[in-house]
Design an enzyme around this catalytic site. Sequence first.
Site, PDB file in Angstrom:
ATOM      1  N   ASN A 119      53.029   8.576 -15.012  1.00  0.00           N
ATOM      2  CA  ASN A 119      52.274   9.464 -15.884  1.00  0.00           C
ATOM      3  C   ASN A 119      50.801   9.094 -16.006  1.00  0.00           C
ATOM      4  O   ASN A 119      49.953   9.951 -16.216  1.00  0.00           O
ATOM      5  CB  ASN A 119      52.915   9.493 -17.281  1.00  0.00           C
ATOM      6  CG  ASN A 119      53.305   8.128 -17.773  1.00  0.00           C
ATOM      7  OD1 ASN A 119      54.043   7.397 -17.113  1.00  0.00           O
ATOM      8  ND2 ASN A 119      52.794   7.749 -18.936  1.00  0.00           N
TER       9      ASN A 119
ATOM     10  N   GLN B 146      57.351  13.551 -14.700  1.00  0.00           N
ATOM     11  CA  GLN B 146      56.083  14.004 -14.124  1.00  0.00           C
ATOM     12  C   GLN B 146      56.277  14.680 -12.768  1.00  0.00           C
ATOM     13  O   GLN B 146      55.321  15.169 -12.173  1.00  0.00           O
ATOM     14  CB  GLN B 146      55.104  12.817 -13.982  1.00  0.00           C
ATOM     15  CG  GLN B 146      54.727  12.167 -15.309  1.00  0.00           C
ATOM     16  CD  GLN B 146      53.894  13.074 -16.209  1.00  0.00           C
ATOM     17  OE1 GLN B 146      53.312  14.067 -15.768  1.00  0.00           O
ATOM     18  NE2 GLN B 146      53.843  12.747 -17.497  1.00  0.00           N
TER      19      GLN B 146
ATOM     20  N   HIS C  97      58.060  20.150 -21.987  1.00  0.00           N
ATOM     21  CA  HIS C  97      56.663  20.384 -22.374  1.00  0.00           C
ATOM     22  C   HIS C  97      55.659  19.824 -21.387  1.00  0.00           C
ATOM     23  O   HIS C  97      54.454  20.014 -21.552  1.00  0.00           O
ATOM     24  CB  HIS C  97      56.393  19.842 -23.780  1.00  0.00           C
ATOM     25  CG  HIS C  97      56.370  18.348 -23.891  1.00  0.00           C
ATOM     26  ND1 HIS C  97      55.198  17.637 -23.909  1.00  0.00           N
ATOM     27  CD2 HIS C  97      57.375  17.450 -23.988  1.00  0.00           C
ATOM     28  CE1 HIS C  97      55.496  16.347 -24.031  1.00  0.00           C
ATOM     29  NE2 HIS C  97      56.804  16.215 -24.071  1.00  0.00           N
TER      30      HIS C  97
ATOM     31  N   THR D  60      74.462  22.556 -31.954  1.00  0.00           N
ATOM     32  CA  THR D  60      74.128  23.900 -31.471  1.00  0.00           C
ATOM     33  C   THR D  60      72.875  23.846 -30.605  1.00  0.00           C
ATOM     34  O   THR D  60      71.894  23.190 -30.952  1.00  0.00           O
ATOM     35  CB  THR D  60      73.937  24.844 -32.682  1.00  0.00           C
ATOM     36  OG1 THR D  60      75.162  24.849 -33.412  1.00  0.00           O
ATOM     37  CG2 THR D  60      73.590  26.254 -32.239  1.00  0.00           C
TER      38      THR D  60
ATOM     39  N   SER E 151      61.382  16.525 -19.238  1.00  0.00           N
ATOM     40  CA  SER E 151      60.859  17.062 -20.499  1.00  0.00           C
ATOM     41  C   SER E 151      60.216  18.416 -20.230  1.00  0.00           C
ATOM     42  O   SER E 151      59.343  18.510 -19.362  1.00  0.00           O
ATOM     43  CB  SER E 151      59.777  16.121 -21.052  1.00  0.00           C
ATOM     44  OG  SER E 151      60.100  15.704 -22.336  1.00  0.00           O
TER      45      SER E 151
ATOM     46  N   CYS F 296      43.778   2.485 -26.850  1.00  0.00           N
ATOM     47  CA  CYS F 296      42.635   1.930 -27.577  1.00  0.00           C
ATOM     48  C   CYS F 296      42.676   2.374 -29.021  1.00  0.00           C
ATOM     49  O   CYS F 296      41.663   2.646 -29.625  1.00  0.00           O
ATOM     50  CB  CYS F 296      41.315   2.278 -26.919  1.00  0.00           C
ATOM     51  SG  CYS F 296      41.175   3.970 -26.449  1.00  0.00           S
TER      52      CYS F 296
END
Length: 711
Positions: A161, A191, A213, A249, A211, A338
């Site tokens: 990623n 990815q 998204h 569900t 994933s 960071c």
Amino acid sequence: MYTDLYLDANATSSVLPAACEAARQAMLDCYGNPSSTHATGLQARALLDATRACAQRVLGAGEGQVVFTSGATESIGAAVLSALVAVRERRARGEASGKLLVYGATEHKAVPETLAHWNRLLGLDLELVALPVDAQGRHRLEILRALAPDAALVCTMAANNETGVVSDLDGIEAVLQSSGSSAYWMVDSVQALGKLDLRLASRRIDYAPFSGHKLYAPKGIGMLYVRAGAPFTPLTAGGGQEGAMRAGTENMPGIAALGAVLAALEAGDTFRSHAQMEAMRARLAEALRAAFPGIVFNMPFAGSLPTTLNFSVPGVSSQELLNMFDAAGVRVSSGSACSSAKAAPSYVLAAMDRPDWCASAAVRMSFGPLADAAFIDEAVARIARCGAALRASGLVPGAAPVRSCDGVLQLRQDQQVSWLLLDAASGSAVAIDTQAALAARMENLIRAHGCQLRAVLDTGAIAASGSAALAAAFGIAPGWPQDAASVTLGDGSRAAALQLGARQLARLSSAGGDSYLLGSPDLQAAHVSHAFTGAAALPGQLNAEACCASAVARLARLVHRDTVLCRAEDPAHELCSSPAAEYARGGALAPLLAAEPSLVRAPAAASNDAQALSPAELAAFLAAHPQAQLIDVREVFEQAASAAAPAAVRSVPLTELTAHAPQWLQDSAAPLVFFCRSGVRGARAAACLQRLGHPQVWYVAGPADAVLAAA
Ligand code: PLP
């Protein structure tokens, strides 16, 4: 056409319009529970089955199963639990089960954390081993070969990623096969979806998490591929949904939306081809090289996803680059964590043995397969704008004309501070406490401002290990110059001083180190604007040694209550202080300051927090306070990269705040409203001015774009 240019696709993506529509339909029309046996339920069941069938074709799942989950982290959890329960069963049967949990050193944190979690909960006591990667980010197969016979589970992502580096899955499989390893194999494929042909069923891979998204489906939907015959233990038990592999569900809007993305992948009519994406990446890389001479790419172009660039620019931190890109409306992410005061180097780049500075200063730029030529054209133009902005700031060599900074510049490296005094009129510069990591930056700034470096001074408070290099760059000797004149200070004593245009800089020596006073036109107490106190006085504390106490007592006689105290360390991001502020704080300095009544002032405000304005409140506030000054504390390069600010906005970068503080304190009738990229630096500026005793200070708790729109 574009306001935001979203180049952070590896973090998440927008949702494909067709996916939004599919989700909408699933909520409004096809809203049934797929477990219901009436027609409304059957309609939802048909959607669920069709989406799963499409997923199986797109992933090449063959006889394997695809389970819908909430996302990759859950899928990783289910895969790891399944493998470890199977290992425990093998162990109970007395079969060879392996004793190592091997994971690639560059895996997403979800993988080692989940391994450690289930290893602990199941009481297996297996050993976690990070499989090293080479300089190209590829797994070291010779090390895997040595580990494989003892491995219980091997986890190797399909593509990274942070860098986009694509793993050699065929090579890994060959090692597992040839070593006769019985290890289960998980390939985090998050990815890779839409970018690599995974042919899952044709490989030995047991588990592959995804994933939604990351490829234009909404958050909250994911998939787990499970090879036919691979063991499985559900994370949830209940109503038997998903073939009893994941009770609960189903998230039908999410599944419908993911289905629309999978259908687009299958039809091949929506997304760019590999070759088109490679050409786009090449254009971005070329634009970056032109904008930032000296740029270093932290990933190999061959053998990486065509949608990811990871780079570092010498002398510029990832946070600064991110701030500048954000000002230009280009959303990228820092390749390193960071969030803390110290920029932690990226563990992915560290594992690839990238130099420390690259691993700490990395930026990731990633796009998705929906990008088109117009998007890349705009990105190229904005990258060029950012390059020009950075050069114009004087931070990197090869400077174009700069907006000149006159006065006191504060440069930070982690918690320590170096100071640069620039006097535009006389073209002279003085450096105080030059840290090694900042020496090149200070040299660039001095040269860009066309200044002559007059002195490189140390207070002795911090290891100013860049002083010698900076002095050598200008051909002078570090330390107090021999040709300094002598001046009279506020208490009548004499001290050596340098004339910097209209300003004077005097040295105060004590056994604990040196301090420096800056003032104009002379160094009578009322005229001392700044004191570089070094070791003598840190905020709220006093060096316990008696020599420092006497240095502070002397300092207290030579300054006024609003003299800006500039320290060598600033762990709390206070920026600067003053005698009045230190007295009000009541710390160790207070008793010494109390001996000089002229330094004492009651705190201006009862509250310690400057007042926050939301962007929505700003317009009304400005209308009610026509005198208010709206101050942009973003750095010069951010302001240059951003859309032009309205004339009413004043620019005072945070690094120059200490230069302006005396004037604001003298003329405190106008309310001050600070803002920055996100609100954090604006809040720091406001807190500083409030601590110094300014009575009317606000900051905008929101992004600069919203402020500029309201101003
Ligand atoms: N694995 C990889 C390679 C990722 O990039 C991510 C997300 O950044 C994850 C796993 C976790 O995905 P999620 O947060 O959607 O569960």
